[in-house]
Design a protein around this motif. Sequence first.
Motif, PDB file in Angstrom:
ATOM      1  N   ILE A   5       0.862  -1.182   0.000  1.00 18.30           N
ATOM      2  CA  ILE A   5       0.000   0.000   0.000  1.00 18.30           C
ATOM      3  C   ILE A   5       0.900   1.235   0.000  1.00 18.30           C
ATOM      4  O   ILE A   5       1.631   1.478   0.961  1.00 18.30           O
ATOM      5  CB  ILE A   5      -0.927   0.024   1.232  1.00 18.30           C
ATOM      6  CG1 ILE A   5      -1.837  -1.208   1.237  1.00 18.30           C
ATOM      7  CG2 ILE A   5      -1.745   1.312   1.264  1.00 18.30           C
ATOM      8  CD1 ILE A   5      -2.655  -1.368   2.522  1.00 18.30           C
ATOM      9  N   ALA A   6       0.842   2.012  -1.092  1.00 15.63           N
ATOM     10  CA  ALA A   6       1.627   3.250  -1.183  1.00 15.63           C
ATOM     11  C   ALA A   6       0.872   4.413  -0.550  1.00 15.63           C
ATOM     12  O   ALA A   6       1.464   5.247   0.140  1.00 15.63           O
ATOM     13  CB  ALA A   6       1.956   3.558  -2.635  1.00 15.63           C
ATOM     14  N   SER A   7      -0.456   4.470  -0.792  1.00 15.93           N
ATOM     15  CA  SER A   7      -1.259   5.571  -0.252  1.00 15.93           C
ATOM     16  C   SER A   7      -2.736   5.223  -0.360  1.00 15.93           C
ATOM     17  O   SER A   7      -3.109   4.243  -1.017  1.00 15.93           O
ATOM     18  CB  SER A   7      -0.987   6.871  -1.013  1.00 15.93           C
ATOM     19  OG  SER A   7      -1.384   6.740  -2.366  1.00 15.93           O
ATOM     20  N   PHE A   8      -3.563   6.033   0.278  1.00 18.42           N
ATOM     21  CA  PHE A   8      -5.017   5.893   0.131  1.00 18.42           C
ATOM     22  C   PHE A   8      -5.655   7.255   0.334  1.00 18.42           C
ATOM     23  O   PHE A   8      -5.113   8.117   1.022  1.00 18.42           O
ATOM     24  CB  PHE A   8      -5.598   4.849   1.099  1.00 18.42           C
ATOM     25  CG  PHE A   8      -5.362   5.139   2.556  1.00 18.42           C
ATOM     26  CD1 PHE A   8      -6.241   5.925   3.279  1.00 18.42           C
ATOM     27  CD2 PHE A   8      -4.249   4.619   3.203  1.00 18.42           C
ATOM     28  CE1 PHE A   8      -6.029   6.190   4.623  1.00 18.42           C
ATOM     29  CE2 PHE A   8      -4.023   4.884   4.545  1.00 18.42           C
ATOM     30  CZ  PHE A   8      -4.912   5.666   5.255  1.00 18.42           C
ATOM     31  N   ILE A   9      -6.801   7.452  -0.334  1.00 17.51           N
ATOM     32  CA  ILE A   9      -7.574   8.687  -0.183  1.00 17.51           C
ATOM     33  C   ILE A   9      -9.051   8.333  -0.123  1.00 17.51           C
ATOM     34  O   ILE A   9      -9.465   7.378  -0.768  1.00 17.51           O
ATOM     35  CB  ILE A   9      -7.313   9.713  -1.322  1.00 17.51           C
ATOM     36  CG1 ILE A   9      -7.542   9.077  -2.678  1.00 17.51           C
ATOM     37  CG2 ILE A   9      -5.944  10.320  -1.220  1.00 17.51           C
ATOM     38  CD1 ILE A   9      -7.501  10.046  -3.830  1.00 17.51           C
ATOM     39  N   PRO A  10      -9.834   9.036   0.666  1.00 14.16           N
ATOM     40  CA  PRO A  10      -9.459  10.082   1.603  1.00 14.16           C
ATOM     41  C   PRO A  10      -8.747   9.498   2.816  1.00 14.16           C
ATOM     42  O   PRO A  10      -8.807   8.283   3.047  1.00 14.16           O
ATOM     43  CB  PRO A  10     -10.802  10.701   1.992  1.00 14.16           C
ATOM     44  CG  PRO A  10     -11.775   9.575   1.891  1.00 14.16           C
ATOM     45  CD  PRO A  10     -11.279   8.751   0.726  1.00 14.16           C
ATOM     46  N   PRO A  11      -8.112  10.366   3.641  1.00 14.29           N
ATOM     47  CA  PRO A  11      -7.375   9.870   4.804  1.00 14.29           C
ATOM     48  C   PRO A  11      -8.255   9.430   5.962  1.00 14.29           C
ATOM     49  O   PRO A  11      -7.770   8.834   6.917  1.00 14.29           O
ATOM     50  CB  PRO A  11      -6.505  11.067   5.206  1.00 14.29           C
ATOM     51  CG  PRO A  11      -7.244  12.250   4.692  1.00 14.29           C
ATOM     52  CD  PRO A  11      -7.947  11.798   3.442  1.00 14.29           C
ATOM     53  N   GLY A  12      -9.549   9.699   5.864  1.00 13.38           N
ATOM     54  CA  GLY A  12     -10.455   9.319   6.939  1.00 13.38           C
ATOM     55  C   GLY A  12     -11.893   9.449   6.501  1.00 13.38           C
ATOM     56  O   GLY A  12     -12.188   9.882   5.395  1.00 13.38           O
ATOM     57  N   GLY A  13     -12.780   9.037   7.368  1.00 15.55           N
ATOM     58  CA  GLY A  13     -14.208   9.084   7.080  1.00 15.55           C
ATOM     59  C   GLY A  13     -14.939   8.191   8.057  1.00 15.55           C
ATOM     60  O   GLY A  13     -14.443   7.890   9.129  1.00 15.55           O
ATOM     61  N   GLY A  14     -16.077   7.698   7.655  1.00 17.48           N
ATOM     62  CA  GLY A  14     -16.865   6.816   8.498  1.00 17.48           C
ATOM     63  C   GLY A  14     -17.263   5.574   7.722  1.00 17.48           C
ATOM     64  O   GLY A  14     -16.807   5.351   6.598  1.00 17.48           O
ATOM     65  N   GLY A  15     -18.135   4.768   8.312  1.00 17.72           N
ATOM     66  CA  GLY A  15     -18.635   3.588   7.626  1.00 17.72           C
ATOM     67  C   GLY A  15     -19.304   3.976   6.316  1.00 17.72           C
ATOM     68  O   GLY A  15     -20.023   4.959   6.247  1.00 17.72           O
ATOM     69  N   GLY A  16     -19.019   3.247   5.247  1.00 16.55           N
ATOM     70  CA  GLY A  16     -19.597   3.522   3.947  1.00 16.55           C
ATOM     71  C   GLY A  16     -18.764   4.456   3.083  1.00 16.55           C
ATOM     72  O   GLY A  16     -19.087   4.668   1.916  1.00 16.55           O
ATOM     73  N   THR A  17     -17.675   5.004   3.619  1.00 17.80           N
ATOM     74  CA  THR A  17     -16.800   5.884   2.841  1.00 17.80           C
ATOM     75  C   THR A  17     -16.107   5.087   1.738  1.00 17.80           C
ATOM     76  O   THR A  17     -15.577   4.013   1.987  1.00 17.80           O
ATOM     77  CB  THR A  17     -15.727   6.538   3.749  1.00 17.80           C
ATOM     78  OG1 THR A  17     -16.374   7.297   4.755  1.00 17.80           O
ATOM     79  CG2 THR A  17     -14.778   7.411   2.957  1.00 17.80           C
ATOM     80  N   THR A  66     -15.176   0.029   0.066  1.00 23.73           N
ATOM     81  CA  THR A  66     -16.119   0.711   0.938  1.00 23.73           C
ATOM     82  C   THR A  66     -15.763   0.368   2.377  1.00 23.73           C
ATOM     83  O   THR A  66     -15.711  -0.809   2.744  1.00 23.73           O
ATOM     84  CB  THR A  66     -17.566   0.269   0.640  1.00 23.73           C
ATOM     85  OG1 THR A  66     -17.841   0.518  -0.739  1.00 23.73           O
ATOM     86  CG2 THR A  66     -18.561   1.012   1.503  1.00 23.73           C
ATOM     87  N   ALA A  67     -15.497   1.393   3.183  1.00 30.40           N
ATOM     88  CA  ALA A  67     -15.169   1.172   4.592  1.00 30.40           C
ATOM     89  C   ALA A  67     -16.333   0.472   5.291  1.00 30.40           C
ATOM     90  O   ALA A  67     -17.493   0.784   5.038  1.00 30.40           O
ATOM     91  CB  ALA A  67     -14.864   2.503   5.279  1.00 30.40           C
ATOM     92  N   PRO A  68     -16.032  -0.507   6.160  1.00 31.53           N
ATOM     93  CA  PRO A  68     -17.102  -1.224   6.857  1.00 31.53           C
ATOM     94  C   PRO A  68     -17.917  -0.305   7.766  1.00 31.53           C
ATOM     95  O   PRO A  68     -17.416   0.712   8.245  1.00 31.53           O
ATOM     96  CB  PRO A  68     -16.355  -2.286   7.673  1.00 31.53           C
ATOM     97  CG  PRO A  68     -14.924  -1.920   7.636  1.00 31.53           C
ATOM     98  CD  PRO A  68     -14.704  -0.948   6.535  1.00 31.53           C
ATOM     99  N   THR A  69     -19.152  -0.684   8.018  1.00 26.35           N
ATOM    100  CA  THR A  69     -20.078   0.112   8.813  1.00 26.35           C
ATOM    101  C   THR A  69     -19.519   0.447  10.194  1.00 26.35           C
ATOM    102  O   THR A  69     -19.614   1.576  10.639  1.00 26.35           O
ATOM    103  CB  THR A  69     -21.420  -0.628   8.971  1.00 26.35           C
ATOM    104  OG1 THR A  69     -21.925  -0.894   7.668  1.00 26.35           O
ATOM    105  CG2 THR A  69     -22.426   0.193   9.739  1.00 26.35           C
ATOM    106  N   ALA A  70     -18.931  -0.507  10.869  1.00 25.72           N
ATOM    107  CA  ALA A  70     -18.428  -0.302  12.234  1.00 25.72           C
ATOM    108  C   ALA A  70     -16.948   0.077  12.262  1.00 25.72           C
ATOM    109  O   ALA A  70     -16.251  -0.179  13.231  1.00 25.72           O
ATOM    110  CB  ALA A  70     -18.664  -1.564  13.056  1.00 25.72           C
ATOM    111  N   VAL A  71     -16.452   0.729  11.202  1.00 21.94           N
ATOM    112  CA  VAL A  71     -15.036   1.064  11.083  1.00 21.94           C
ATOM    113  C   VAL A  71     -14.551   1.887  12.271  1.00 21.94           C
ATOM    114  O   VAL A  71     -15.291   2.708  12.823  1.00 21.94           O
ATOM    115  CB  VAL A  71     -14.753   1.805   9.751  1.00 21.94           C
ATOM    116  CG1 VAL A  71     -15.391   3.181   9.729  1.00 21.94           C
ATOM    117  CG2 VAL A  71     -13.260   1.902   9.477  1.00 21.94           C
ATOM    118  N   THR A  72     -13.305   1.620  12.693  1.00 20.57           N
ATOM    119  CA  THR A  72     -12.645   2.394  13.736  1.00 20.57           C
ATOM    120  C   THR A  72     -11.294   2.843  13.194  1.00 20.57           C
ATOM    121  O   THR A  72     -10.782   2.283  12.220  1.00 20.57           O
ATOM    122  CB  THR A  72     -12.434   1.565  15.022  1.00 20.57           C
ATOM    123  OG1 THR A  72     -11.678   0.388  14.704  1.00 20.57           O
ATOM    124  CG2 THR A  72     -13.755   1.173  15.649  1.00 20.57           C
TER     125      THR A  72
END
Length: 113
Positions: A4-16, A55-61
């Motif tokens: 993994i070189a990078s990812f965008i966006p750097p943050g968010g919530g479940g479903g991002t 897609t980030a999981p619903t309960a993402v931390t």
Amino acid sequence: EPYIASFIPPGGGGGTMVTITGTHFTEGVGGAPVVKFNGLTAGINLAAQTQLIVTAPTAVTSGPITVERSGLGTGTSAVPFYVNAIIKSFSPISGRRGTNVVIRGTNFLGATS
């Protein structure tokens, strides 16, 4: 092994929707990629050699993103994915300058102010 070189966006919530850039995501022998956010499995929308859209999981931390391929190993992001902070309460509700305030909530990892 996946990298993994990078990812965008750097943050968010479940479903991002998150775009991960790197290498060794799909080619050669080895299983399909499995993407996890701090240990929780994400949904994969697009998988290519150098890019994953997930897609980030619903309960993402907040925590690292990993890409695992059976037989090839696991790649881990150098920086964590941050989940938006949620303030549930604070006390006292008023005070003068210098008053200590207790803030209660979730996802404060990485908060600086």
